[in-house]
Design an enzyme around this catalytic site. Structure first.
Site, mmCIF file in Angstrom:
data_model
loop_
_atom_site.group_PDB
_atom_site.id
_atom_site.type_symbol
_atom_site.label_atom_id
_atom_site.label_comp_id
_atom_site.label_asym_id
_atom_site.label_seq_id
_atom_site.Cartn_x
_atom_site.Cartn_y
_atom_site.Cartn_z
ATOM 1 N N SER A 136 89.422 78.794 54.073
ATOM 2 C CA SER A 136 89.138 77.402 53.427
ATOM 3 C C SER A 136 89.121 76.890 54.793
ATOM 4 O O SER A 136 89.861 76.567 55.828
ATOM 5 C CB SER A 136 89.506 77.006 52.220
ATOM 6 O OG SER A 136 89.450 74.850 51.950
ATOM 7 N N TYR A 160 82.895 74.097 54.687
ATOM 8 C CA TYR A 160 82.188 72.385 53.806
ATOM 9 C C TYR A 160 80.728 71.770 54.934
ATOM 10 O O TYR A 160 81.365 72.002 56.756
ATOM 11 C CB TYR A 160 83.437 71.597 53.477
ATOM 12 C CG TYR A 160 83.955 72.272 51.899
ATOM 13 C CD1 TYR A 160 83.092 71.826 51.494
ATOM 14 C CD2 TYR A 160 85.165 71.880 52.308
ATOM 15 C CE1 TYR A 160 83.996 72.303 49.867
ATOM 16 C CE2 TYR A 160 85.825 72.436 51.319
ATOM 17 C CZ TYR A 160 85.303 72.840 50.037
ATOM 18 O OH TYR A 160 86.198 72.865 49.047
ATOM 19 N N THR A 186 79.424 76.234 51.144
ATOM 20 C CA THR A 186 79.815 75.082 49.453
ATOM 21 C C THR A 186 78.912 74.346 48.658
ATOM 22 O O THR A 186 79.109 73.322 50.543
ATOM 23 C CB THR A 186 81.924 75.340 49.940
ATOM 24 O OG1 THR A 186 82.397 76.230 49.473
ATOM 25 C CG2 THR A 186 81.884 74.480 48.415
ATOM 26 N N LYS A 276 77.886 79.110 47.916
ATOM 27 C CA LYS A 276 79.116 79.159 46.648
ATOM 28 C C LYS A 276 78.736 77.170 45.960
ATOM 29 O O LYS A 276 78.842 76.814 46.260
ATOM 30 C CB LYS A 276 80.411 79.203 47.714
ATOM 31 C CG LYS A 276 82.290 78.763 45.847
ATOM 32 C CD LYS A 276 83.349 79.711 47.031
ATOM 33 C CE LYS A 276 84.094 79.361 46.329
ATOM 34 N NZ LYS A 276 84.751 78.370 45.481
ATOM 35 N N HIS A 300 83.610 75.004 41.212
ATOM 36 C CA HIS A 300 84.992 75.274 41.927
ATOM 37 C C HIS A 300 86.712 74.920 41.507
ATOM 38 O O HIS A 300 87.144 74.101 41.823
ATOM 39 C CB HIS A 300 84.711 73.569 42.751
ATOM 40 C CG HIS A 300 85.771 73.872 43.728
ATOM 41 N ND1 HIS A 300 84.604 73.343 44.944
ATOM 42 C CD2 HIS A 300 86.770 73.329 43.957
ATOM 43 C CE1 HIS A 300 85.790 73.377 46.395
ATOM 44 N NE2 HIS A 300 87.044 73.204 45.986
#
Length: 419
Positions: A136, A160, A186, A276, A300
Site C-alpha cells: 500500500s 493513492y 485506487t 481498484k 475498500h
C-alpha cells in the site's frame, strides 16, 4: 443380555495414543486454527484493542462489510457427481504472470502496527506460496524493503493520488524501478470514511499512551515490547504522522482525482495497471474502453462508503458487460477458500485478501500469514474436489447460486409503497 469381560491390557494400549506435546507456543496456537475466524479469535486476544479494531472495523454501521461476508455465506454450490477430481490445479495466469493460487495479498495500510513484522511477513509468505503481494501507499515498509523480502516473486503496488501529485509520481517511478509488475490505481478514497471504532478508541498514528491503552496493554506485553524495541515506523509515502487515520487520509488524499490523473499515471507506469475500487457496471465498461489492464471490484473492505455495493453481488453483472477478455478481480469479505471458488465460478479472474491476511499476521507474524494461506489453500482444494472440478477453468456460473437476501425493490413496487 450384554456379555461383559475385563478389559484386555494389550487392547487398551492400542487405543491409547498420546500425541507428542508441541513446545513451541506460536506453532501450537496456529496449528489449532482451522479457519480464518479461528485466526481472528487469536488475533483479537493478542493485539491491543485499538490496533485490532483498526483492522477488524469498517465505516459507520459496518453494513458494507457485514453484507459482503453475508453474500458469500448466501451461496449454494451445485456439485457434479461421478466426476472424480483426485488432484486439483489451483494455479492461474493473472496480469501477465503466474500465481499458484487464485488469490493474492491485498494492500493494507499501517501494517506494522498490527504486528511488527508487517509487510515483510506478508511479502515473504507470498513469495513462499507463489502468489502476488501488494504494498500500500500507506504501508509501513518501503518499496525497496518489500522487494528485498520478495526478490524473485511478484510484487504489486497500490497507489493513492495525493494532493501533492509529485509524491504519487515519485512512488510510481520507485515501484517501477524496483521491478513491481502491476499498479493498483485506487479510486474509492477521495476522502476518508467514517471509521467510528478508531474515533471511539482514540486511535492515532503513532499510537498514543493513555490510561485506557495502558490498561489494555497489560495482558498483551509482547505487542508493546515488539512495538517499542523495533525500528521506528516508516511509511511508503508520508514523511510526517500525527492524528487519526481519517485525519491523515483527508490531509493526504485529493477529492479532485479524475481520468486526467489516470492518464498521467498510465504514461509513467511501464507495467500492468488495474483500477481498484470500481463499484458499478458503467464504470467497469468505461475503464475497459479506456485501455486499462483490469479492474478490482471493491468497496475498500467496507471502510469507505457504508451501504456501498457488494462486490461479489456485482461480479456476474460486470463480467457479462465487459466480456471474457478483460481482467476482473474482486475483494471485500473473503474469509474462506469457498468464497474464492465461488468468485472464480461467477467470473472473477482473481481475488485479493486483506483482513484474512492481517488476522494471521496478528495471530503469529510470518508464521501466521503462512497459516492463513495454508487454510485458504486447503479450503479451495477441498471445495473444488467436492464440486468435481480439477482446474479453475472448469468452474462456471452453473456451480453457484447466489441466494436472495437483500433484493432491490422493483420500481413499480416502490411507487406503490409511496402512494
Amino acid at each position: 443380555m450384554v456379555q461383559r469381560q475385563l478389559p484386555n491390557p494389550a487392547e487398551l494400549l492400542e487405543l491409547m495414543k498420546f500425541k507428542k506435546p508441541e513446545l513451541d507456543g506460536r506453532k501450537r496456537r496456529l496449528d489449532a486454527a482451522l479457519t480464518i475466524y479461528d485466526l481472528r479469535t487469536i488475533a483479537k486476544r493478542r493485539t491491543p484493542k485499538a490496533a485490532f479494531d483498526y483492522t477488524d472495523g469498517a465505516a459507520e454501521g459496518e453494513l458494507s462489510l457485514a453484507r459482503a461476508r453475508q453474500a458469500f455465506a448466501d451461496v449454494e454450490f451445485h456439485p457434479g457427481i461421478l466426476k472424480p477430481a483426485p488432484t486439483v490445479d489451483t494455479s492461474v495466469e493473472i496480469l501477465g504472470g503466474p500465481s499458484a493460487l487464485p488469490f493474492g495479498i491485498a494492500p493494507t495500510g499501517f501494517t506494522r502496527l498490527m504486528q511488527t513484522e508487517g509487510e515483510t511477513a506478508g511479502a515473504g509468505a507470498a513469495a513462499a506460496a507463489g502468489i502476488p503481494f501488494t504494498l500500500s501507499t500507506l504501508g509501513t515498509t518501503s518499496i525497496e524493503g518489500v522487494k528485498a523480502a520478495n526478490p524473485n516473486g511478484r510484487n504489486w503496488f497500490q497507489l493513492y493520488v495525493m494532493r501533492d501529485r509529485e509524491i504519487s509520481y515519485e512512488l510510481t517511478r520507485r515501484a517501477a524501478a524496483a521491478g513491481f509488475d502491476t499498479l493498483q490505481f485506487t479510486v474509492d478514497t477521495p476522502v476518508a470514511g467514517a471509521r467510528l471504532r478508531d474515533k471511539r478508541n482514540g486511535f492515532s498514528i503513532p499510537p498514543q499512551l493513555t490510561l485506557g491503552t495502558i490498561i489494555n496493554a497489560i495482558p498483551r506485553p509482547w505487542w508493546w515490547y515488539d512495538f517499542l524495541t523495533t525500528p521506528k515506523l516508516e511509511f511508503a509515502s508520508l514523511s510526517t504522522t500525527g492524528g487519526t487515520v481519517g485525519e491523515l487520509l483527508d490531509a493526504a488524499m485529493d477529492p479532485t482525482i479524475s481520468y486526467d490523473d489516470l492518464a498521467v499515471i498510465r504514461d509513467l507506469w511501464p507495467g500492468k495497471i488495474v483500477i481498484k475500487g470500481v463499484q458499478n457496471v458503467e464504470d467497469s465498461v468505461r475503464l475497459k474502453d479506456a485501455g486499462v489492464d483490469g479492474i478490482v471490484l471493491s468497496n475498500h473492505g467496507g471502510r469507505q462508503l457504508d451501504r456501498a455495493p457488494i462486490p461479489f453481488r456485482l461480479l456476474p453483472h460486470v463480467r457479462k458487460a465487459v466480456g471474457d477478455d478483460f481482467t476482473v478481480m474482486v475483494d471485500t469479505g473473503i474469509m474462506n477458500g469457498a468464497d474464492i471458488v465461488a468468485s472464480v465460478a461467477l467470473g472473477a479472474d482473481f481475488t485479493l485478501i486483506g483482513r484474512a491476511y492481517l488476522y494471521g499476521l496478528m495471530a503469529g507474524g510470518r508464521q501466521g500469514v503462512d497459516r492463513t494461506i495454508a487454510i485458504l489453500r486447503t479450503e479451495i482444494e477441498r471445495t473444488m474436489r467436492l464440486l468435481g472440478v480439477s482446474t479453475l477453468a472448469e468452474l462456471e456460473p452453473k456451480h453457484v447460486t447466489q441466494l436472495a437476501r437483500l433484493v432491490p425493490v422493483a420500481e413499480g413496487a416502490a411507487e406503490s409503497v409511496v402512494r
